[in-house]
Enzyme design. Sequence first.
Site, PDB file in Angstrom:
ATOM      1  N   LYS A 274      34.940  49.670  41.164  1.00  0.00           N
ATOM      2  CA  LYS A 274      33.432  49.473  40.754  1.00  0.00           C
ATOM      3  C   LYS A 274      31.965  49.874  41.784  1.00  0.00           C
ATOM      4  CE  LYS A 274      36.570  45.233  39.332  1.00  0.00           C
ATOM      5  NZ  LYS A 274      36.401  43.584  39.565  1.00  0.00           N
TER       6      LYS A 274
ATOM      7  N   ALA B   5      34.727  44.327  44.687  1.00  0.00           N
ATOM      8  CA  ALA B   5      35.877  42.932  44.563  1.00  0.00           C
ATOM      9  C   ALA B   5      36.643  43.027  43.121  1.00  0.00           C
ATOM     10  CB  ALA B   5      35.279  41.626  45.636  1.00  0.00           C
ATOM     11  N   ASP B   6      38.244  42.508  43.502  1.00  0.00           N
ATOM     12  CA  ASP B   6      38.969  42.669  42.508  1.00  0.00           C
ATOM     13  C   ASP B   6      40.163  41.726  42.930  1.00  0.00           C
ATOM     14  OD1 ASP B   6      39.163  43.570  39.499  1.00  0.00           O
ATOM     15  OD2 ASP B   6      41.373  43.083  40.470  1.00  0.00           O
ATOM     16  N   THR B   7      40.613  41.021  42.239  1.00  0.00           N
ATOM     17  CA  THR B   7      40.978  40.175  42.329  1.00  0.00           C
ATOM     18  C   THR B   7      42.729  39.419  41.020  1.00  0.00           C
ATOM     19  OG1 THR B   7      39.589  38.014  44.487  1.00  0.00           O
ATOM     20  CG2 THR B   7      42.075  36.903  43.332  1.00  0.00           C
TER      21      THR B   7
ATOM     22  N   GLY C  39      41.180  42.932  46.522  1.00  0.00           N
ATOM     23  CA  GLY C  39      40.889  44.248  47.287  1.00  0.00           C
ATOM     24  C   GLY C  39      38.730  43.895  47.546  1.00  0.00           C
TER      25      GLY C  39
END
Length: 194
Positions: A52, A68-70, A105
């Site tokens: 991203k 960010a990634d959750t 992340g």
Amino acid sequence: MQQLILASSSPRRQELLRQVGIPFVVAVPEVDEHAVHADSPAELVERLALRKARAVSVRYPGAIVLGADTIVVVDGEVLGKPADRAEAEWMLGRLSGRSHQVLTGVALVRGDEELVAHEETVVRFAPLSREQIQWYVETGEPMDKAGAYGIQGRAAALIASISGDYYNVVGLPLHRTVQMLTQFGYPIFTGGAG
């Protein structure tokens, strides 16, 4: 001050950055999240966050881009955002009365410089009745959230305990993010509190 670009359309991530007074501009990344594969959930969130950030970085040379990634992980299975109400009910049933991990992340990209990390928080749901699950799904709140819940909303009434960074569960581990920005030379703790 160097420009910070948030590579996310998440209103929760935007609110968290505003909460700690970090100025930013939003740029939505165009990334096929289903095309990213990894050997572990931690590696997956780091790869997604980095992808991203990289996707947006090419449009903003010289700026720091935050991606960010959750995800939610229960028994080694990754739970993303539910596709529909039935899947949201199924996910909440899986989480009922159990502990699970929430991983986010975080990636920073500026030109060729990259910094990537992740945070993990353990959340335990109270045992949920079918009525509680249906009540929560009917609010519409679960539909755009990994694991089909938002700890900062009505799901707070369904959570028995949390171990780790609360903000990680919301979508951006603030302490780790601030540490990374500082490491990247972004001046957070300078000047007045204006």
